[in-house]
Design an enzyme around this catalytic site. Structure first.
Site, PDB file in Angstrom:
ATOM      1  CE  LYS A  21       1.988  -0.281  -7.075  1.00 59.80           C
ATOM      2  NZ  LYS A  21       2.746  -0.806  -6.229  1.00 59.80           N
ATOM      3  CG  PHE A  75      -0.627   7.507   3.668  1.00 56.51           C
ATOM      4  CD1 PHE A  75      -0.656   6.252   4.192  1.00 56.51           C
ATOM      5  CD2 PHE A  75       0.717   7.502   2.627  1.00 56.51           C
ATOM      6  CE1 PHE A  75       0.169   5.185   4.119  1.00 56.51           C
ATOM      7  CE2 PHE A  75       1.469   6.596   2.464  1.00 56.51           C
ATOM      8  CZ  PHE A  75       1.166   5.188   3.343  1.00 56.51           C
ATOM      9  CB  VAL A  89       7.622  -7.061  -5.371  1.00 57.57           C
ATOM     10  CG1 VAL A  89       6.293  -7.872  -5.861  1.00 57.57           C
ATOM     11  CG2 VAL A  89       7.457  -5.471  -5.098  1.00 57.57           C
ATOM     12  CD  GLU A 120      10.994  -0.667   0.400  1.00 53.17           C
ATOM     13  OE1 GLU A 120      11.804  -0.219   1.135  1.00 53.17           O
ATOM     14  OE2 GLU A 120      10.931  -0.405  -0.937  1.00 53.17           O
ATOM     15  N   GLY A 158       9.634   9.600  -0.017  1.00 58.25           N
ATOM     16  CA  GLY A 158      10.919   8.868  -0.869  1.00 58.25           C
ATOM     17  C   GLY A 158      10.331   7.560  -1.088  1.00 58.25           C
ATOM     18  CG  PHE A 213      -1.692  -2.411  -3.555  1.00 57.71           C
ATOM     19  CD1 PHE A 213      -1.800  -1.259  -3.888  1.00 57.71           C
ATOM     20  CD2 PHE A 213      -2.359  -3.304  -3.977  1.00 57.71           C
ATOM     21  CE1 PHE A 213      -2.393  -1.165  -5.361  1.00 57.71           C
ATOM     22  CE2 PHE A 213      -3.386  -3.127  -4.979  1.00 57.71           C
ATOM     23  CZ  PHE A 213      -3.261  -1.966  -5.611  1.00 57.71           C
ATOM     24  CG  LEU A 214       3.372  -6.083  -0.822  1.00 54.75           C
ATOM     25  CD1 LEU A 214       4.613  -7.398  -1.298  1.00 54.75           C
ATOM     26  CD2 LEU A 214       2.504  -6.931  -0.137  1.00 54.75           C
ATOM     27  CB  CYS A 253       6.386   2.666  -4.443  1.00 53.57           C
ATOM     28  SG  CYS A 253       6.993   0.754  -4.455  1.00 53.57           S
TER      29      CYS A 253
HETATM   30  C1  UDX Z   1       4.254   2.404  -0.944  1.00 52.18           C
HETATM   31  C2  UDX Z   1       2.851   2.118  -0.801  1.00 52.18           C
HETATM   32  O1  UDX Z   1       2.264   2.465   0.629  1.00 52.18           O
HETATM   33  C3  UDX Z   1       2.517   0.767  -1.161  1.00 52.18           C
HETATM   34  O2  UDX Z   1       1.128   0.504  -1.017  1.00 52.18           O
HETATM   35  C4  UDX Z   1       3.108   0.580  -2.402  1.00 52.18           C
HETATM   36  O3  UDX Z   1       2.539  -0.201  -3.480  1.00 52.18           O
HETATM   37  C5  UDX Z   1       4.647   0.740  -2.455  1.00 52.18           C
HETATM   38  O4  UDX Z   1       4.732   1.957  -2.003  1.00 52.18           O
HETATM   39  P1  UDX Z   1       6.269   2.266   0.887  1.00 52.18           P
HETATM   40  O5  UDX Z   1       7.214   2.888  -0.244  1.00 52.18           O
HETATM   41  O6  UDX Z   1       7.162   0.909   1.461  1.00 52.18           O
HETATM   42  O7  UDX Z   1       4.969   1.739   0.288  1.00 52.18           O
HETATM   43  O8  UDX Z   1       6.186   3.235   1.871  1.00 52.18           O
HETATM   44  P2  UDX Z   1       4.989   4.135   2.505  1.00 52.18           P
HETATM   45  O9  UDX Z   1       4.963   3.666   4.099  1.00 52.18           O
HETATM   46  O10 UDX Z   1       3.749   4.305   1.766  1.00 52.18           O
HETATM   47  O11 UDX Z   1       5.685   5.590   2.672  1.00 52.18           O
HETATM   48  C6  UDX Z   1       6.493   6.132   1.586  1.00 52.18           C
HETATM   49  C7  UDX Z   1       6.988   7.502   1.794  1.00 52.18           C
HETATM   50  O12 UDX Z   1       5.916   8.352   2.218  1.00 52.18           O
HETATM   51  C8  UDX Z   1       7.968   7.382   2.871  1.00 52.18           C
HETATM   52  O13 UDX Z   1       9.101   8.339   2.714  1.00 52.18           O
HETATM   53  C9  UDX Z   1       7.263   8.003   4.246  1.00 52.18           C
HETATM   54  O14 UDX Z   1       7.914   8.557   5.078  1.00 52.18           O
HETATM   55  C10 UDX Z   1       6.195   8.915   3.393  1.00 52.18           C
HETATM   56  N1  UDX Z   1       5.078   9.093   4.190  1.00 52.18           N
HETATM   57  C11 UDX Z   1       4.053   8.222   4.680  1.00 52.18           C
HETATM   58  C12 UDX Z   1       4.831  10.399   4.925  1.00 52.18           C
HETATM   59  O15 UDX Z   1       5.545  11.488   4.549  1.00 52.18           O
HETATM   60  N2  UDX Z   1       3.715  10.704   5.292  1.00 52.18           N
HETATM   61  C13 UDX Z   1       2.654   9.910   5.561  1.00 52.18           C
HETATM   62  O16 UDX Z   1       1.785  10.198   6.161  1.00 52.18           O
HETATM   63  C14 UDX Z   1       2.979   8.562   5.097  1.00 52.18           C
END
Ligand code: UDX
Length: 444
Positions: free
Chosen positions: A214, A259, A11, A162, A267, A159-160, A270
């Site tokens: 958040k 999503f 972040v 990775e 996982g 809301f970033l 966040c």
């Molecule tokens: C997340 C949020 O999206 C971001 O806004 C926040 O503030 C930080 O946490 P991040 O953890 O980087 O971001 O990844 P993200 O792309 O959101 O995915 C999180 C997890 O959910 C991953 O394990 C991903 O594989 C899983 N996922 C995501 C699913 O299984 N299905 C989906 O449709 C979306």
């Protein structure tokens, strides 16, 4: 404008690089000398697409610098962002705020009561009420300080994602700012003015509201994923196709199509931590969230159930050798935090003959983790697949999306793919002669 950002994790570093790209002067501060030395030598501690280029460009332009000493630039800073970690405290599942308060103390010591007030902004995800508590803590620590006159705390959650953090910072869906005065509002307005061109909505609210936005956003997204995962389980039992179900519901504008990808459970750094913290916030204020509590439970169970799915597909595993493709919690990151692979792989190590693993970015971190003791690390996808009895795909890296399936078939002892991310089409895979097991598409 001059900005100090404390904490050079995902972040802090991404925010620092992006604010400097906007044209502000940014100093990123971390007490880890090694990290700062590396950053000063152009070495980026995390894998994040385009971050290295952005850092180098802005360092060269002298808008971005790194330091271990907050005091150095403090006097000139218009805003001090706190971007240190708030990991789960394993004793009580709450967000651990010890790093936040260490920073608050340091800032309190540096405030010059004769100078203009300082704006302190929490970017880290902190429980509702933390902004206010930081203020009280600082006032108590240094009794002569006064709110507004000497300092103030605002909330500006990130809301970033990775893997696309730079893009998320530069082109966000919205910016949330929790402020208690016009002073805080005017500074944050200036800092985010570069986004006006893109007409990014910038929402100003009370500090507690921003802090809750958040958690509510991450709680909702985690719920959405968990919901589609449960629907996938139902699909497997009734012969329906989850991809079509997701599309069918996602086209409803009230639901939205994002999503809704089923998988082995969410996982990362966040969602798991923030859902646990949100659950604790609810309990603490007497408004327990049964939904969030279920999401946490269902998601944990899901990771374990993936091993059962593999067992069901392959039969006895004792003499089998498996190739694992992807171990990070999602693609385009080397982050292993709370990845489903950390639950699935230790179990597979126990019950199979051999577990071979390949991941494009996660292996150097994973090699140090006890969960992976006993796996055979491979340098390339095909080398990994060679001579194994089945592929288990855990993370949907792009390079796994277009495998040479003819080659894969010749390398495998038996043409079996267990795809926990649904990156291939079941019909085409069976035409090619694969036993193809995926999530929520007709068969368990
Ligand atoms: C997340 C949020 O999206 C971001 O806004 C926040 O503030 C930080 O946490 P991040 O953890 O980087 O971001 O990844 P993200 O792309 O959101 O995915 C999180 C997890 O959910 C991953 O394990 C991903 O594989 C899983 N996922 C995501 C699913 O299984 N299905 C989906 O449709 C979306």
């Amino acid at each position: 404008m001059n900005i100090s950002i404390i904490g050079t994790g995902y972040v802090g570093l991404v925010s620092g690089a992006c604010f400097s790209e906007f044209g502000f002067n940014v100093t990123c501060i971390d007490k880890d000398k090694n990290k700062i030395n590396n950053l000063n030598n152009g070495l980026i501690p995390i894998y994040e697409p385009s971050l290295e280029d952005l850092v180098k460009k802005n360092v060269k332009a002298k808008r971005l610098s790194f330091s271990t000493n907050l005091a150095e630039d403090f006097e000139n800073s218009d805003a001090i962002f706190i971007a240190v970690g708030t990991p789960t405290n394993i004793k009580n599942n709450k967000a651990d705020l010890k790093y936040i308060y260490e920073v608050a103390k340091e800032i309190a010591e540096l405030i010059n009561i004769d100078a203009d007030p300082k704006l302190i902004v929490t970017k880290s995800t902190v429980p509702v009420g933390t902004g206010k508590n930081i203020e009280s803590y600082m006032l108590n620590y240094r009794k002569e300080l006064k709110i507004n006159l000497n300092f103030e705390v605002a909330s500006n959650p990130e809301f970033l994602r990775e893997g696309s953090a730079i893009e998320d910072f530069m082109r966000p869906d919205r910016v949330i700012c929790g402020v208690e005065s016009n002073f805080a509002k005017s500074i944050l307005e200036k800092l985010y003015r570069p986004l006006n061109l893109r007409e990014t909505p910038i929402l100003f609210s009370k500090r507690e509201t921003a802090e809750l936005i958040k958690y509510a956003a991450n709680g909702f997204l985690a719920t959405k994923i968990t919901f589609i995962n449960e629907m996938a389980d139902i699909c497997e039992r009734v012969g329906a196709d989850i991809q079509e179900v997701a599309k069918g519901i996602g086209l409803d504008g009230r639901i939205g199509s994002k999503f809704l990808h089923p998988g082995p459970g969410f996982g990362g750094s966040c969602f798991p931590k923030d859902t646990r913290a949100l659950s604790e916030i609810g309990k603490e204020v007497g408004a327990k969230s049964a939904i969030i509590d279920s999401v946490i439970k269902v998601n944990e169970a899901r990771k374990v159930n993936m091993v059962k799915k593999i067992k069901d597909a392959l039969g006895p595993l004792k003499n089998k050798s498996l190739s694992i493709l992807g171990i990070t919690f999602k693609p385009n990151t080397d982050d292993m935090r709370e990845s489903p692979s950390l639950v699935i792989i230790p179990e597979l190590i126990k019950i199979t003959k051999e577990v071979k693993v390949y991941d494009p970015a996660g292996m150097s971190i994973a090699k140090e983790m006890k969960e992976f003791e006993g796996v055979t690390w491979m340098n390339d996808t095909y080398e990994c697949i060679n001579n194994t009895d089945a592929i288990v795909l855990i993370t949907e890296w792009n390079e796994f999306r277009a495998l040479d399936l003819y080659k894969v078939k010749t390398l495998l002892n038996k043409p079996v793919i267990i795809d926990l991310r649904n990156i291939y089409k079941p019909d085409s895979m069976s035409e090619l002669g694969f036993q193809y097991v995926s999530i929520g598409r007709g068969s368990i």
